[in-house]
Design a protein around this motif. Structure first.
Motif, PDB file in Angstrom:
ATOM      1  N   VAL A  54      27.418  10.530   6.099  1.00  0.00           N
ATOM      2  CA  VAL A  54      26.039  11.008   5.928  1.00  0.00           C
ATOM      3  C   VAL A  54      25.068  10.036   6.589  1.00  0.00           C
ATOM      4  O   VAL A  54      24.025  10.441   7.117  1.00  0.00           O
ATOM      5  CB  VAL A  54      25.721  11.181   4.419  1.00  0.00           C
ATOM      6  CG1 VAL A  54      24.270  11.547   4.192  1.00  0.00           C
ATOM      7  CG2 VAL A  54      26.632  12.261   3.818  1.00  0.00           C
ATOM      8  N   GLY A  55      25.410   8.729   6.588  1.00  0.00           N
ATOM      9  CA  GLY A  55      24.591   7.743   7.296  1.00  0.00           C
ATOM     10  C   GLY A  55      23.906   6.771   6.355  1.00  0.00           C
ATOM     11  O   GLY A  55      23.242   7.196   5.414  1.00  0.00           O
ATOM     12  N   GLU A  56      24.064   5.476   6.667  1.00  0.00           N
ATOM     13  CA  GLU A  56      23.506   4.405   5.817  1.00  0.00           C
ATOM     14  C   GLU A  56      21.995   4.507   5.649  1.00  0.00           C
ATOM     15  O   GLU A  56      21.458   4.125   4.617  1.00  0.00           O
ATOM     16  CB  GLU A  56      23.799   3.028   6.459  1.00  0.00           C
ATOM     17  CG  GLU A  56      25.258   2.719   6.657  1.00  0.00           C
ATOM     18  CD  GLU A  56      25.840   1.890   5.533  1.00  0.00           C
ATOM     19  OE1 GLU A  56      25.184   1.772   4.489  1.00  0.00           O
ATOM     20  OE2 GLU A  56      26.959   1.369   5.718  1.00  0.00           O
ATOM     21  N   GLY A  57      21.317   5.002   6.687  1.00  0.00           N
ATOM     22  CA  GLY A  57      19.847   4.997   6.647  1.00  0.00           C
ATOM     23  C   GLY A  57      19.240   6.192   5.929  1.00  0.00           C
ATOM     24  O   GLY A  57      18.023   6.281   5.787  1.00  0.00           O
ATOM     25  N   TYR A 256      24.474  13.120  10.596  1.00  0.00           N
ATOM     26  CA  TYR A 256      25.577  13.557  11.461  1.00  0.00           C
ATOM     27  C   TYR A 256      25.246  14.665  12.454  1.00  0.00           C
ATOM     28  O   TYR A 256      26.087  15.068  13.239  1.00  0.00           O
ATOM     29  CB  TYR A 256      26.802  13.954  10.626  1.00  0.00           C
ATOM     30  CG  TYR A 256      26.578  14.863   9.430  1.00  0.00           C
ATOM     31  CD1 TYR A 256      26.076  16.142   9.561  1.00  0.00           C
ATOM     32  CD2 TYR A 256      26.921  14.412   8.155  1.00  0.00           C
ATOM     33  CE1 TYR A 256      25.915  16.966   8.460  1.00  0.00           C
ATOM     34  CE2 TYR A 256      26.763  15.233   7.043  1.00  0.00           C
ATOM     35  CZ  TYR A 256      26.255  16.500   7.202  1.00  0.00           C
ATOM     36  OH  TYR A 256      26.102  17.317   6.122  1.00  0.00           O
ATOM     37  N   TYR A 257      24.013  15.152  12.444  1.00  0.00           N
ATOM     38  CA  TYR A 257      23.726  16.322  13.279  1.00  0.00           C
ATOM     39  C   TYR A 257      23.583  16.003  14.761  1.00  0.00           C
ATOM     40  O   TYR A 257      23.044  14.965  15.147  1.00  0.00           O
ATOM     41  CB  TYR A 257      22.451  17.023  12.800  1.00  0.00           C
ATOM     42  CG  TYR A 257      22.647  17.683  11.455  1.00  0.00           C
ATOM     43  CD1 TYR A 257      23.508  18.759  11.318  1.00  0.00           C
ATOM     44  CD2 TYR A 257      22.012  17.200  10.321  1.00  0.00           C
ATOM     45  CE1 TYR A 257      23.718  19.354  10.089  1.00  0.00           C
ATOM     46  CE2 TYR A 257      22.213  17.791   9.086  1.00  0.00           C
ATOM     47  CZ  TYR A 257      23.069  18.863   8.980  1.00  0.00           C
ATOM     48  OH  TYR A 257      23.284  19.453   7.765  1.00  0.00           O
ATOM     49  N   GLN A 284      30.094  14.824  16.194  1.00  0.00           N
ATOM     50  CA  GLN A 284      30.604  13.438  16.201  1.00  0.00           C
ATOM     51  C   GLN A 284      31.164  13.009  14.846  1.00  0.00           C
ATOM     52  O   GLN A 284      31.742  11.941  14.727  1.00  0.00           O
ATOM     53  CB  GLN A 284      29.460  12.486  16.567  1.00  0.00           C
ATOM     54  CG  GLN A 284      29.505  11.977  17.998  1.00  0.00           C
ATOM     55  CD  GLN A 284      29.361  13.089  19.002  1.00  0.00           C
ATOM     56  OE1 GLN A 284      28.461  13.925  18.864  1.00  0.00           O
ATOM     57  NE2 GLN A 284      30.230  13.138  19.981  1.00  0.00           N
ATOM     58  N   LEU A 285      30.988  13.816  13.822  1.00  0.00           N
ATOM     59  CA  LEU A 285      31.296  13.344  12.468  1.00  0.00           C
ATOM     60  C   LEU A 285      32.759  12.914  12.299  1.00  0.00           C
ATOM     61  O   LEU A 285      33.048  11.870  11.702  1.00  0.00           O
ATOM     62  CB  LEU A 285      30.907  14.423  11.432  1.00  0.00           C
ATOM     63  CG  LEU A 285      31.216  14.124   9.980  1.00  0.00           C
ATOM     64  CD1 LEU A 285      30.627  12.805   9.511  1.00  0.00           C
ATOM     65  CD2 LEU A 285      30.690  15.258   9.078  1.00  0.00           C
ATOM     66  N   ALA A 286      33.685  13.693  12.838  1.00  0.00           N
ATOM     67  CA  ALA A 286      35.104  13.347  12.673  1.00  0.00           C
ATOM     68  C   ALA A 286      35.394  11.978  13.283  1.00  0.00           C
ATOM     69  O   ALA A 286      36.138  11.173  12.705  1.00  0.00           O
ATOM     70  CB  ALA A 286      35.987  14.426  13.304  1.00  0.00           C
ATOM     71  N   GLU A 287      34.775  11.689  14.428  1.00  0.00           N
ATOM     72  CA  GLU A 287      34.980  10.377  15.058  1.00  0.00           C
ATOM     73  C   GLU A 287      34.336   9.259  14.249  1.00  0.00           C
ATOM     74  O   GLU A 287      34.907   8.174  14.104  1.00  0.00           O
ATOM     75  CB  GLU A 287      34.413  10.376  16.479  1.00  0.00           C
ATOM     76  CG  GLU A 287      35.306  11.102  17.458  1.00  0.00           C
ATOM     77  CD  GLU A 287      34.548  11.613  18.662  1.00  0.00           C
ATOM     78  OE1 GLU A 287      34.640  10.971  19.728  1.00  0.00           O
ATOM     79  OE2 GLU A 287      33.843  12.647  18.531  1.00  0.00           O
ATOM     80  N   VAL A 288      33.155   9.530  13.719  1.00  0.00           N
ATOM     81  CA  VAL A 288      32.474   8.524  12.887  1.00  0.00           C
ATOM     82  C   VAL A 288      33.354   8.146  11.690  1.00  0.00           C
ATOM     83  O   VAL A 288      33.388   7.002  11.246  1.00  0.00           O
ATOM     84  CB  VAL A 288      31.097   9.076  12.413  1.00  0.00           C
ATOM     85  CG1 VAL A 288      30.504   8.200  11.325  1.00  0.00           C
ATOM     86  CG2 VAL A 288      30.138   9.168  13.591  1.00  0.00           C
ATOM     87  N   LEU A 289      34.137   9.116  11.201  1.00  0.00           N
ATOM     88  CA  LEU A 289      35.021   8.836  10.067  1.00  0.00           C
ATOM     89  C   LEU A 289      36.351   8.225  10.509  1.00  0.00           C
ATOM     90  O   LEU A 289      37.238   7.982   9.687  1.00  0.00           O
ATOM     91  CB  LEU A 289      35.292  10.124   9.273  1.00  0.00           C
ATOM     92  CG  LEU A 289      34.080  10.738   8.542  1.00  0.00           C
ATOM     93  CD1 LEU A 289      34.461  12.051   7.868  1.00  0.00           C
ATOM     94  CD2 LEU A 289      33.496   9.770   7.522  1.00  0.00           C
ATOM     95  N   ALA A 296      31.987  20.771  15.541  1.00  0.00           N
ATOM     96  CA  ALA A 296      31.946  21.635  14.353  1.00  0.00           C
ATOM     97  C   ALA A 296      30.522  22.003  14.009  1.00  0.00           C
ATOM     98  O   ALA A 296      29.561  21.336  14.405  1.00  0.00           O
ATOM     99  CB  ALA A 296      32.591  20.908  13.178  1.00  0.00           C
ATOM    100  N   VAL A 297      30.415  23.092  13.239  1.00  0.00           N
ATOM    101  CA  VAL A 297      29.100  23.565  12.792  1.00  0.00           C
ATOM    102  C   VAL A 297      29.269  24.202  11.411  1.00  0.00           C
ATOM    103  O   VAL A 297      30.336  24.742  11.112  1.00  0.00           O
ATOM    104  CB  VAL A 297      28.506  24.565  13.839  1.00  0.00           C
ATOM    105  CG1 VAL A 297      29.425  25.756  14.080  1.00  0.00           C
ATOM    106  CG2 VAL A 297      27.128  25.063  13.435  1.00  0.00           C
ATOM    107  N   GLY A 298      28.224  24.087  10.586  1.00  0.00           N
ATOM    108  CA  GLY A 298      28.344  24.671   9.243  1.00  0.00           C
ATOM    109  C   GLY A 298      27.010  24.704   8.540  1.00  0.00           C
ATOM    110  O   GLY A 298      25.976  24.317   9.100  1.00  0.00           O
TER     111      GLY A 298
END
Ligand code: HAM
Length: 416
Positions: A54-57, A256-257, A284-289, A296-298
């Motif tokens: 989700v992001g630290e900031g 993550y968008y 990029q979310l899967a790579e960030v994890l 992906a989209v949702g």
């Protein structure tokens, strides 16, 4: 001991829960029709899934997470949202993509509670994993729109924007940071704090929004490819007959968008809580994890707010197809057996659990909004029951075989 639920949470009982059931069922049906399989995953996850995903900031991570250490010393967080965990679950499974997943369940955010802003709230959502095509964005946005249509939510607006790909986002961010720094003295302390951590979020500030008319906007920094993707999304929505409004200030609150972002806004609700759903692309979310590249989209839709927007009108007691009336107590066990058989045959059927007068049983049938009463009395000896249409009072004797009773009730002939 107080019986009230914890601050910011609700107990939802009938009659209110009937609307919830209707809405949750409608979503489940529609998602299945669009080819989304169910995903069930933990209500809590490792804290770093959300910190990274989700992001630290973000406000969610900085201020709103329910985080605790479990007895094994692990840092655990009650899920504040679904997407990061869904991607984690997909990465853990090693499944094939594309994969279309749907979910429903409670999420937890430590927010200042008010109507439509709860500390436990429900989301339903879909995540379309492993698909880069704008057709996936269109399908997802359309699915959400059809859902609101199905449940009869009026005054809905679809807001749309694009944030561009990582390179365009980075270029925009750099320009935005230098713009915000140049007007820093005019900004609220909250916004000043965000310049370094999450400058896009300054667009969400009610206090400062009007000072941003000269700010660089994401669309000025789009690569040709991102612009093209966005144009395809818009064309697809036009073809699908899904109306939308472009909102260049729509940035969404999670890190993550990339590219498409959108929100469903219920224009009849108070502005502070009128986003009844939101979503976008998160390539990029899967790579960030720590996984591989998974475009992906949702979206996720907020059930508490949707129910609020649908208004106070209570859903009626769910109607029964039939209520079995025991006219003669010696046949109670036979009546219970009949109820069981009719339920197995998919009828909605009930009866009184203890002996009552025939009159009281007919009253109960009315209260439960039964279409018919099936009277178990002397006619049982002749292999029959009496079926009375409770709207018209018309009666018929029908063979007491379950199949005959079901087809009689389903054909509506006793309702004539
Ligand atoms: P979100 O915008 O944070 O996005 O939440 C989606 C929806 O959940 C909101 O539009 C709102 O209706 C509801 N919601 C959020 N917080 C609360 C609250 N405290 N009380 C009541 N309702 C609330 C996400 O969660 C992303 N996971 C959406 C997504 C899915 N993006 C891609 N895939």
């Amino acid at each position: 001991m107080s019986f009230r639920p914890p601050k910011g949470t609700d107990d939802i009982l009938p009659p209110d829960s009937r609307m919830w059931r209707r809405v949750l069922r409608a979503f489940d049906d529609l998602a299945e029709r669009y080819g989304y399989d169910l995903i069930v995953y933990p209500v809590f996850d490792s804290t770093d899934v959300f910190e990274r995903g989700v992001g630290e900031g973000t406000d969610v991570v900085q201020k709103e997470m329910y985080t605790f250490q479990d007895r094994g010393g692990r840092s655990i967080t009650l899920r504040p949202e679904a997407t990061a965990s869904v991607v984690r679950a997909y990465l853990a499974s090693g499944s094939q993509i594309p994969m279309k997943l749907a979910y429903a369940g409670p999420m937890f955010r430590y927010e200042r509670p008010q109507a439509g802003r709860r500390r436990q709230f429900w989301q339903v959502g879909v995540e379309y994993l492993g698909e880069d095509s704008p057709a996936a964005d269109v399908e997802v946005i359309e699915l959400g729109y059809r859902f609101y249509e199905t449940i009869g939510l009026t005054g809905l607006e679809v807001q749309l924007n694009t944030l561009g790909d990582p390179a365009s986002r980075a270029a925009h961010r750099e320009a935005l940071v230098s713009f915000l720094t140049s007007i820093e003295d005019d900004l609220s302390s909250d916004s000043r704090g965000r310049i370094a951590t999450n400058p896009l979020r300054v667009f969400d500030s009610k206090e400062d929004r009007h000072k941003l008319s000269g700010a660089p906007m994401p669309f000025n920094y789009l690569s040709t490819e991102s612009a093209d993707h966005y144009a395809h999304v818009k064309r697809g929505l036009d073809r699908a007959g899904v109306p939308y409004v472009e909102n260049p200030l729509l940035v969404r609150g999670l890190d993550y968008y990339t590219r498409t972002v959108f929100e469903y806004v219920a224009t009849d609700l108070d502005v502070a809580q009128n986003a009844v759903g939101g979503g976008g692309r998160y390539d990029q979310l899967a790579e960030v994890l720590g996984g591989r590249h998974v475009p992906a989209v949702g979206f996720s839709l907020g059930i508490d707010r949707i129910v609020l927007a649908l208004g106070d009108e209570a859903e009626p007691v769910p109607a029964l197809d039939a209520f079995v009336v025991v006219a003669d107590e010696v046949r109670r066990d036979l009546a219970i057996g009949l109820v069981r058989e009719l339920r197995a045959g998919s009828l909605r059927v009930d009866m009184e659990p203890t002996p009552r007068s025939v009159k009281a049983q007919f009253k109960a049938a009315d209260r439960r909004r039964a279409h018919s009463a099936i009277v178990v009395g002397d006619e049982w000896e002749a292999g029959e029951v009496t079926i009375r249409n409770l709207a018209t009072g018309g009666e018929a004797r029908v063979s007491l075989e379950a199949g005959a009773i079901i087809s009689h009730i389903q054909s509506g002939s006793e309702r004539a």
